[in-house]
Motif scaffolding. Structure first.
Motif, PDB file in Angstrom:
ATOM      1  N   GLU A  18     -18.085  -4.310  39.990  1.00 20.20           N
ATOM      2  CA  GLU A  18     -17.216  -3.542  40.892  1.00 20.20           C
ATOM      3  C   GLU A  18     -15.810  -3.430  40.305  1.00 20.20           C
ATOM      4  OE1 GLU A  18     -18.112  -2.246  43.897  1.00 20.20           O
ATOM      5  OE2 GLU A  18     -19.965  -3.308  44.393  1.00 20.20           O
ATOM      6  N   ASP A  19     -15.105  -2.398  40.713  1.00 17.99           N
ATOM      7  CA  ASP A  19     -13.703  -2.182  40.340  1.00 17.99           C
ATOM      8  C   ASP A  19     -12.832  -2.776  41.442  1.00 17.99           C
ATOM      9  OD1 ASP A  19     -11.120  -1.202  39.922  1.00 17.99           O
ATOM     10  OD2 ASP A  19     -11.752   0.870  39.631  1.00 17.99           O
ATOM     11  N   GLU A  20     -12.133  -3.860  41.125  1.00 18.42           N
ATOM     12  CA  GLU A  20     -11.245  -4.507  42.076  1.00 18.42           C
ATOM     13  C   GLU A  20      -9.815  -4.373  41.557  1.00 18.42           C
ATOM     14  OE1 GLU A  20     -11.007  -9.026  43.004  1.00 18.42           O
ATOM     15  OE2 GLU A  20     -12.552  -8.181  44.320  1.00 18.42           O
ATOM     16  N   ASN A  21      -9.137  -3.302  41.995  1.00 17.22           N
ATOM     17  CA  ASN A  21      -7.780  -3.007  41.521  1.00 17.22           C
ATOM     18  C   ASN A  21      -7.731  -2.908  39.995  1.00 17.22           C
ATOM     19  OD1 ASN A  21      -6.700  -3.013  44.167  1.00 17.22           O
ATOM     20  ND2 ASN A  21      -6.713  -5.248  44.108  1.00 17.22           N
ATOM     21  N   THR A  22      -8.684  -2.201  39.439  1.00 15.20           N
ATOM     22  CA  THR A  22      -8.918  -1.945  38.010  1.00 15.20           C
ATOM     23  C   THR A  22      -9.455  -3.152  37.240  1.00 15.20           C
ATOM     24  OG1 THR A  22      -6.710  -2.379  37.101  1.00 15.20           O
ATOM     25  CG2 THR A  22      -7.133  -0.148  37.962  1.00 15.20           C
ATOM     26  N   ALA A  23      -9.633  -4.288  37.876  1.00 15.48           N
ATOM     27  CA  ALA A  23     -10.230  -5.448  37.213  1.00 15.48           C
ATOM     28  C   ALA A  23     -11.734  -5.463  37.483  1.00 15.48           C
ATOM     29  CB  ALA A  23      -9.599  -6.733  37.722  1.00 15.48           C
ATOM     30  N   PRO A  24     -12.564  -5.642  36.451  1.00 13.80           N
ATOM     31  CA  PRO A  24     -14.005  -5.733  36.682  1.00 13.80           C
ATOM     32  C   PRO A  24     -14.368  -7.071  37.329  1.00 13.80           C
ATOM     33  CG  PRO A  24     -13.515  -5.770  34.323  1.00 13.80           C
ATOM     34  CD  PRO A  24     -12.220  -5.664  35.037  1.00 13.80           C
ATOM     35  N   VAL A  25     -15.155  -6.990  38.389  1.00 11.70           N
ATOM     36  CA  VAL A  25     -15.650  -8.163  39.095  1.00 11.70           C
ATOM     37  C   VAL A  25     -17.174  -8.064  39.096  1.00 11.70           C
ATOM     38  CG1 VAL A  25     -15.742  -9.343  41.326  1.00 11.70           C
ATOM     39  CG2 VAL A  25     -13.588  -8.340  40.520  1.00 11.70           C
ATOM     40  N   VAL A  26     -17.836  -9.146  38.671  1.00  9.13           N
ATOM     41  CA  VAL A  26     -19.291  -9.124  38.536  1.00  9.13           C
ATOM     42  C   VAL A  26     -19.941  -9.934  39.652  1.00  9.13           C
ATOM     43  CG1 VAL A  26     -21.248  -9.600  37.014  1.00  9.13           C
ATOM     44  CG2 VAL A  26     -19.039  -8.911  36.025  1.00  9.13           C
ATOM     45  N   HIS A  27     -20.796  -9.260  40.412  1.00  4.94           N
ATOM     46  CA  HIS A  27     -21.609  -9.901  41.442  1.00  4.94           C
ATOM     47  C   HIS A  27     -22.949 -10.224  40.781  1.00  4.94           C
ATOM     48  CE1 HIS A  27     -18.974  -8.730  44.891  1.00  4.94           C
ATOM     49  NE2 HIS A  27     -18.540  -7.920  43.943  1.00  4.94           N
ATOM     50  N   VAL A  28     -23.252 -11.519  40.660  1.00  5.32           N
ATOM     51  CA  VAL A  28     -24.419 -11.978  39.922  1.00  5.32           C
ATOM     52  C   VAL A  28     -25.530 -12.352  40.905  1.00  5.32           C
ATOM     53  CG1 VAL A  28     -25.290 -13.734  38.316  1.00  5.32           C
ATOM     54  CG2 VAL A  28     -22.964 -12.814  38.041  1.00  5.32           C
ATOM     55  N   TYR A  29     -26.719 -11.807  40.658  1.00  3.88           N
ATOM     56  CA  TYR A  29     -27.896 -12.088  41.489  1.00  3.88           C
ATOM     57  C   TYR A  29     -29.019 -12.616  40.607  1.00  3.88           C
ATOM     58  CZ  TYR A  29     -25.550  -9.140  44.924  1.00  3.88           C
ATOM     59  OH  TYR A  29     -24.637  -8.602  45.801  1.00  3.88           O
TER      60      TYR A  29
ATOM     61  N   PRO B 222     -27.629 -14.114  45.855  1.00  8.17           N
ATOM     62  CA  PRO B 222     -26.324 -14.067  45.184  1.00  8.17           C
ATOM     63  C   PRO B 222     -26.005 -15.438  44.585  1.00  8.17           C
ATOM     64  CG  PRO B 222     -26.071 -13.906  47.578  1.00  8.17           C
ATOM     65  CD  PRO B 222     -27.531 -13.957  47.293  1.00  8.17           C
ATOM     66  N   VAL B 223     -25.626 -15.442  43.309  1.00  7.48           N
ATOM     67  CA  VAL B 223     -25.365 -16.687  42.594  1.00  7.48           C
ATOM     68  C   VAL B 223     -23.862 -16.934  42.487  1.00  7.48           C
ATOM     69  CG1 VAL B 223     -25.651 -17.891  40.391  1.00  7.48           C
ATOM     70  CG2 VAL B 223     -27.513 -16.498  41.312  1.00  7.48           C
ATOM     71  N   CYS B 224     -23.124 -15.884  42.172  1.00  6.15           N
ATOM     72  CA  CYS B 224     -21.668 -16.030  42.072  1.00  6.15           C
ATOM     73  C   CYS B 224     -21.012 -14.655  42.046  1.00  6.15           C
ATOM     74  CB  CYS B 224     -21.260 -16.834  40.836  1.00  6.15           C
ATOM     75  SG  CYS B 224     -21.465 -15.971  39.275  1.00  6.15           S
ATOM     76  N   ILE B 225     -19.725 -14.668  42.267  1.00  2.00           N
ATOM     77  CA  ILE B 225     -18.879 -13.496  42.063  1.00  2.00           C
ATOM     78  C   ILE B 225     -17.872 -13.915  41.010  1.00  2.00           C
ATOM     79  CG2 ILE B 225     -17.240 -11.883  43.074  1.00  2.00           C
ATOM     80  CD1 ILE B 225     -18.615 -12.410  45.794  1.00  2.00           C
ATOM     81  N   ALA B 226     -17.946 -13.279  39.841  1.00  2.00           N
ATOM     82  CA  ALA B 226     -17.106 -13.680  38.707  1.00  2.00           C
ATOM     83  C   ALA B 226     -15.897 -12.770  38.583  1.00  2.00           C
ATOM     84  CB  ALA B 226     -17.917 -13.643  37.422  1.00  2.00           C
ATOM     85  N   ARG B 227     -14.738 -13.408  38.547  1.00  2.00           N
ATOM     86  CA  ARG B 227     -13.473 -12.739  38.274  1.00  2.00           C
ATOM     87  C   ARG B 227     -12.874 -13.432  37.061  1.00  2.00           C
ATOM     88  NH1 ARG B 227     -14.046 -12.918  43.764  1.00  2.00           N
ATOM     89  NH2 ARG B 227     -13.603 -10.994  44.893  1.00  2.00           N
ATOM     90  N   ASP B 228     -12.197 -12.714  36.226  1.00  2.00           N
ATOM     91  CA  ASP B 228     -11.549 -13.257  35.020  1.00  2.00           C
ATOM     92  C   ASP B 228     -12.548 -13.672  33.948  1.00  2.00           C
ATOM     93  OD1 ASP B 228      -8.975 -12.869  36.105  1.00  2.00           O
ATOM     94  OD2 ASP B 228      -9.159 -14.769  37.178  1.00  2.00           O
ATOM     95  N   VAL B 229     -13.450 -14.629  34.274  1.00  2.00           N
ATOM     96  CA  VAL B 229     -14.408 -15.129  33.277  1.00  2.00           C
ATOM     97  C   VAL B 229     -15.794 -15.188  33.903  1.00  2.00           C
ATOM     98  CG1 VAL B 229     -15.060 -17.120  31.865  1.00  2.00           C
ATOM     99  CG2 VAL B 229     -12.655 -16.499  32.090  1.00  2.00           C
ATOM    100  N   LEU B 230     -16.779 -14.775  33.121  1.00  2.00           N
ATOM    101  CA  LEU B 230     -18.178 -14.884  33.538  1.00  2.00           C
ATOM    102  C   LEU B 230     -18.872 -15.827  32.569  1.00  2.00           C
ATOM    103  CD1 LEU B 230     -20.681 -13.960  35.179  1.00  2.00           C
ATOM    104  CD2 LEU B 230     -20.903 -12.080  33.559  1.00  2.00           C
ATOM    105  N   ASP B 231     -19.291 -16.982  33.058  1.00  2.00           N
ATOM    106  CA  ASP B 231     -20.069 -17.941  32.286  1.00  2.00           C
ATOM    107  C   ASP B 231     -21.428 -18.073  32.949  1.00  2.00           C
ATOM    108  OD1 ASP B 231     -18.507 -19.040  30.084  1.00  2.00           O
ATOM    109  OD2 ASP B 231     -17.159 -19.797  31.633  1.00  2.00           O
ATOM    110  N   ARG B 232     -22.483 -17.788  32.197  1.00  2.00           N
ATOM    111  CA  ARG B 232     -23.843 -17.870  32.739  1.00  2.00           C
ATOM    112  C   ARG B 232     -24.760 -18.542  31.735  1.00  2.00           C
ATOM    113  NH1 ARG B 232     -24.554 -18.505  36.987  1.00  2.00           N
ATOM    114  NH2 ARG B 232     -26.678 -17.739  36.992  1.00  2.00           N
ATOM    115  N   PRO B 233     -25.661 -19.396  32.214  1.00  2.00           N
ATOM    116  CA  PRO B 233     -26.654 -19.990  31.319  1.00  2.00           C
ATOM    117  C   PRO B 233     -27.884 -19.103  31.132  1.00  2.00           C
ATOM    118  CG  PRO B 233     -26.826 -20.966  33.491  1.00  2.00           C
ATOM    119  CD  PRO B 233     -25.669 -19.996  33.540  1.00  2.00           C
TER     120      PRO B 233
END
Length: 192
Positions: free
Chosen positions: A142-153, A164-175
């Protein structure tokens, strides 16, 4: 009223089938099939969307193990009546240069970068359909004030629904589906 071109007329009373997409050379480049209906991506693409898709494609490709490939704007044949076209498909399918679609069992992650015209489909219709097809991971960006935000499922196997597993802002770390580290703030460079 203008007359519809012949290629827009369904070949049968019940509508379109997944294989029909390969025989519509005059259709717009980004044409999906959802529940037997053709869906065209007609609104102009924003630079934000294009840059996020390109940057994520590059990040995922750089971090993917050798047996995994990342493909852009390729359809997934979910069943006979559904062949959506996500922004990114992460797949274990063998490389076939003439391929036009992937089977769900070869897809490990689908990424949809939301645009105004695709928001409802990405957040509801595709969320349900990808889960029912058994695709293990789904990201909605999603576009959150021009910052990409990832909704992880992630797929809950017994219920065939996404959790839903997390909502990542700034950094997305996933195993999973393989170890990933993405600096989300770097996906949209300010100039270039």
């Amino acid at each position: 009223m203008t007359v519809l071109p012949d290629w827009m007329r369904p070949p049968r009373a019940e509508g379109w089938y997944a294989d029909d997409l390969d025989h519509l050379p005059e259709a717009p480049r980004h044409t999906e099939l959802i529940d037997g209906a053709l869906v065209f991506m007609m609104s102009p693409q924003r630079i934000w969307h294009s840059r996020v898709v390109t940057a994520l494609n590059n990040e995922l490709t750089a971090q993917a193990p050798e047996e995994v490939s990342v493909e852009r704007e390729m359809t997934i044949r979910l069943d006979d009546r559904n062949r959506p076209e996500p922004d990114l498909v992460v797949t274990t399918a063998p490389l076939e240069l003439d391929r036009t679609w992937f089977a769900p069992e070869d897809v490990v992650l689908v990424v949809e970068v939301v645009s105004a015209e695709s928001a409802h489909r990405d957040r509801t219709v595709k969320l349900r359909k990808y889960a029912e097809a058994g695709i293990p991971h789904y990201w909605i960006v999603e576009d959150e004030n021009t910052a990409p935000v990832v909704h992880v499922y992630e797929l809950d196997g017994p219920t065939k629904t996404y959790v839903p597993v997390c909502i990542a802002r700034d950094v997305l770390d996933r195993p999973v589906p393989f170890p990933l580290h993405v600096e989300l703030s770097s996906l949209i460079p300010r100039r270039r």
